[in-house]
Design an enzyme around this catalytic site. Structure first.
Site, PDB file in Angstrom:
ATOM      1  N   ASP A 284      34.731  42.861  47.073  1.00 28.95           N
ATOM      2  CA  ASP A 284      34.963  41.505  47.558  1.00 28.95           C
ATOM      3  C   ASP A 284      35.145  41.625  49.074  1.00 28.95           C
ATOM      4  OD1 ASP A 284      35.430  38.826  47.906  1.00 28.95           O
ATOM      5  OD2 ASP A 284      36.883  38.638  46.284  1.00 28.95           O
TER       6      ASP A 284
HETATM    7  C1  BGC Z   1      35.836  35.525  47.495  1.00 26.88           C
HETATM    8  C2  BGC Z   1      34.503  35.859  46.832  1.00 26.88           C
HETATM    9  C3  BGC Z   1      33.373  35.523  47.747  1.00 26.88           C
HETATM   10  C4  BGC Z   1      33.564  36.249  49.069  1.00 26.88           C
HETATM   11  C5  BGC Z   1      32.475  35.966  50.074  1.00 26.88           C
HETATM   12  C6  BGC Z   1      35.941  36.120  48.874  1.00 26.88           C
HETATM   13  O1  BGC Z   1      37.079  35.635  49.559  1.00 26.88           O
HETATM   14  O2  BGC Z   1      36.891  35.990  46.694  1.00 26.88           O
HETATM   15  O3  BGC Z   1      34.372  35.160  45.620  1.00 26.88           O
HETATM   16  O4  BGC Z   1      32.147  35.848  47.151  1.00 26.88           O
HETATM   17  O5  BGC Z   1      34.798  35.849  49.649  1.00 26.88           O
HETATM   18  O6  BGC Z   1      32.564  34.675  50.539  1.00 26.88           O
END
Ligand code: BGC
Length: 820
Positions: free
Chosen positions: A224
């Site tokens: 993530d």
């Molecule tokens: C979220 C993800 C997301 C990523 C990119 C993170 O803060 O938890 O679900 O894909 O950011 O935006």
């Protein structure tokens, strides 16, 4: 596509330094390229309700689908597969190779901030719907990402929370949807921010076993965004790709660690091989890049998104009010602020800028044009931050064009950049060298005189000036390092200003760009409304004078968003009073709930009909009007149990204690928890009405099955209503005898949907996979079916199962000896 030997040959050509470079993103949304190898960049983009593309720019719009809970509410894998295809088509249009969806975390508690973004409380429903979406996306050569592995089910302290969970629960409940995703061939899995049992997920052994070894996942494990916090632990674990980049924890420190023998080079090779495999599959390896074109035309995409709205809308109650017959209507009162400004999506990284949003009010107007009069009364002013400036309320002070002027200034106030933009929500203003201040300015065009609420969201030094007069000026340092809050939904500071209708005051909002404060700057304005009492009066009057009232209530932007959990489930006293007032004035009231997850509905027994619209995406108005006027049946069935009061819900704790969040309920989450506690919710998992009625006549299945084999049951049902319809036939299992194994009271085994004409009898064949009868046996570390009697139950929800039949599971060896 390259074969495995070819991947090895390519790998051999790379130096250690190059290999390591490939393992961290080149930018926020791109992987690194290696031209010598013919390896192109891969572009990744959020999901799941639309494909945003690279960056946040309101001029680059996306088709916005209903949010994930609504998709699961369809219980319709074919439709969800088609919607996956739509996401792939959008990805193509935006040059995206990898969609960061679906989100397979579970509705463990109704307070979860990303409830709207997850499918359901049930591992089987989540697994099947998630797999359908993955198949749909990937059938068009775009990769899907199963996220967030694993147990990232709430937002409070999500970057550090240590989820404490036992092995059986992990396997049967939280890992199960990911297992289904891998079986469906998902190309990426995203490791979450959280910890499980003391280890952070980007360094967790679960990435290796079961994910890569036992399940045979051959794709890429991506972190993530910003979830990698160490070099050695994450490099040694199953994590393959660190995002975003180019900075990160790997790079040079990882090269040195491999050279020092602290990390095996073979571990790095395995990661690179996976990345190359993904690139080869996505067409980014070995030949000039030619991305396929979108396969759906805009009109087709919109029609599909509209169909999805009706398919996911859940009719919870209908006291003979729906569907409405337009020919028999004189006046329809549409009541509530959310009718005119329907909330189409939840907050956070899932957000996109939709092409064109059709609020419910517009859908109703279109449906009744030339037939009935539509009156809209907004009701009390909603709480929460003022909505971002848009092209109705604001114009560019330089050109007069609807929208705003965005400028970036240096420390002396000299302009480095300026552009006309469509609205006040600017999450990624450009930052040229020397950038010091972001400025959003607009002439406001108030249509109402009175006290307006003007707000600015962002961190750092913020100011608001109206015609040169300061409204607000202060320092607001970041209160979190959560990227979703920092970059997407920072808090709003607001002040009141007296505006008169017809004036064109100049609003100038400024935010200084200090390190660590992000770039997001959002400027909004809310017009004054009548006082609550007057607003309720106007609503009652309109309802009384109408043949039918449609009252729309829902959650605001401040409630359902990534980066924070909810603290309550109420709609607030004003909205509840609004529904009460409208129902009292006219019993023929349809209440429409516009929220991503459960809310308390204290008036639910009084309304004529009750519809859950969820966050319905951009085609909200058309799709909901299709349901209201009976052009489509409400297809939705609850993907999560709906509490009457928060206090009744089996799991309400979101705040870790000393960093730990114990999943004490084990396998008993959602409806299983309600059943075990002998509590009755407002509406059970699986519940939802169509426009016809069904009688469940007969359930039949094998009397005896061999452990480890699938079975099929047949449910005979009859359409007893006056309309054709679709019914979601659900089959649950229970274990009637006491046993050493702790089973749920009952659990979902399978479902299918059938259609039938009035009076028609139809047979539903429901496949129950062997896994449904097995549990994770911690002692042997495997799946095991306990021999003995089970009960199969069939019906329209977990709370209403009129048919039941027994089935005896026997051991394979017992079966063999019986046959001798
Ligand atoms: C979220 C993800 C997301 C990523 C990119 C993170 O803060 O938890 O679900 O894909 O950011 O935006």
């Amino acid at each position: 596509m390259a074969d495995e030997d070819e991947l090895d040959r390519l790998l051999d050509k790379l130096t250690l330094r190059t290999k390591v470079r490939l393992l961290t993103g080149a930018t926020t949304w791109r992987t690194a390229a290696e031209p010598d190898l013919g390896l192109g960049e891969l572009v990744l983009s959020d999901g799941p309700a639309g494909v945003r593309g690279e960056g946040w720019d309101e001029r680059r719009t996306s088709v916005l689908l209903p949010s994930a809970s609504a998709l699961a509410a369809t219980w319709d894998e074919h439709l969800v597969e088609e919607l996956g295809g739509l996401l792939a088509s959008e990805a193509r249009r935006k040059g995206v190779d990898v969609v960061l969806a679906p989100n397979l975390n579970l509705h463990r508690t109704p307070l979860a901030g990303r409830h709207f973004e997850c499918f359901s409380e049930d591992p089987v429903l989540t697994g099947r719907i998630g797999a359908a979406l993955i198949r749909g996306v990937q059938a068009h050569g775009v990769a899907a990402t199963a996220k967030h592995f694993v147990a990232n089910d709430t937002e409070t302290d999500r970057l550090t929370v240590d989820v404490r969970i036992d092995e059986r629960t992990l396997r049967e409940v939280y890992l199960a949807p990911f297992e289904a995703a891998v079986a469906a061939g998902v190309r990426l899995v995203m490791a979450g921010y959280n910890q499980v049992d003391g280890t952070t997920m980007t360094a967790h052994p679960l990435l290796t076993a079961p994910l890569k070894s036992e399940w045979g996942f051959a794709g890429v494990v991506v972190s993530d965004w910003g979830a990698v916090r160490g070099t050695l632990d994450t490099a040694r674990a199953g994590l393959d790709l660190q995002m975003p980049g180019p900075a990160g924890e790997w790079g040079e420190p990882l090269v040195r660690a491999v050279e020092a023998g602290e990390v095996e080079e073979s571990a790095v090779d395995d990661k690179v091989r996976r990345l190359l495999r993904l690139a080869a599959w996505a067409g980014a390896l070995g030949r000039p890049r030619r991305r396929a074109r979108p396969h759906l035309r805009p009109r087709q995409a919109r029609a599909l998104a509209r169909r999805a709205v009706a398919a996911g809308t859940v009719l919870l109650v209908n006291r003979g009010v729906l569907p409405l017959a337009p020919a028999r209507l004189g006046t329809v009162a549409v009541i509530g602020a959310a009718a005119a400004r329907t909330r189409t999506q939840g907050g956070g990284s899932a957000g996109v800028f939709p092409q064109d949003e059709v609020p419910l009010l517009d859908g109703i107007r279109a449906g009744l044009r030339g037939r009935a009069r539509v009156v809209h009364v907004p009701g009390p002013v909603p709480d929460g931050p003022p909505p971002p400036l848009d092209m109705v309320v604001a114009s560019d002070p330089r050109t007069g064009t609807p929208g705003v002027l965005l400028r970036v200034l240096d420390a002396d106030g000299d302009e480095l950049y300026s552009a006309h933009r469509r609205g006040g929500r600017q999450l990624e203003p450009p930052v040229p060298p020397g950038a010091h201040t972001v400025e959003i300015s607009a002439r406001l065009h108030p249509r109402t005189s009175g006290t307006w609420r003007i707000g600015i969201a962002g961190f750092g030094r913020l100011s608001l000036h109206l015609d040169g007069r300061p409204l607000l000026d202060g320092e607001f340092p970041p209160t979190t390092d959560d990227p979703a809050v920092l970059h997407v939904s920072p808090p709003t500071r607001a002040a009141d200003a007296e505006l008169s209708a017809g004036s064109t005051p100049l609003l100038v909002a400024r935010r200084e760009l200090a390190p660590g404060t992000g770039r997001a700057t959002v400027v909004g304005a809310r017009p004054p409304g009548p006082g609550t009492a007057a607003a309720l009066d106007a609503a009652s009057r309109a309802a009384r004078e109408a043949d039918v009232a449609v009252v729309v209530v829902g959650t605001g932007e401040q409630h359902e968003s990534e980066g924070r959990d909810r603290s309550h489930l109420t709609l607030g006293p004003d909205q509840d009073a609004l529904v009460h007032a409208v129902v009292q004035a006219n019993p023929r009231t349809v209440a429409v709930v516009n929220s991503g997850g459960p809310v308390e509905l204290p008036w639910r027994d009084d309304v004529g009909a009750l519809l859950l619209a969820w966050f319905p995406g951009q085609e909200a108005g058309g799709g909901l009007a299709d349901v209201l006027f009976g052009r489509a049946e409400p297809g939705g069935r609850l993907p999560t149990t709906w509490p009457a009061r928060l206090a009744d819900a089996p799991v309400t704790r979101t705040r870790p204690d000393a960093g730990r969040l114990p999943y004490d309920e084990g396998i008993h989450l959602g409806h299983r928890g309600w059943l075990r506690a002998r509590r009755t919710p407002a509406y059970w998992f699986g519940h939802g009405l169509g426009y016809t009625t069904w009688a469940y006549d007969e359930l039949s299945g094998p009397a005896r099955i061999v452990a480890g084999e699938d079975l099929t049951v047949r449910v005979r049902l009859r359409n007893t209503g006056a309309r054709p319809g679709r019914e979601v036939v659900q089959v649950y299992l229970s274990r009637p005898e006491r046993s050493a194994v702790d089973y749920p009271e009952r659990w979902l085994a399978g479902w299918t949907a059938v259609r039938g004409l009035p009076g028609e009898t139809v047979d539903a064949q429901v496949r129950v996979p062997a896994r449904a009868l097995s549990h994770w046996d911690v002692t042997s570390g495997g799946w095991r079916t306990e021999p003995g009697p089970y009960r199969l139950l069939a019906g329209p929800s977990v709370g209403e199962l009129p048919l039941t039949v027994g089935v005896l599971a026997v051991d394979r060896c017992r079966e063999a000896s019986d046959a001798d």
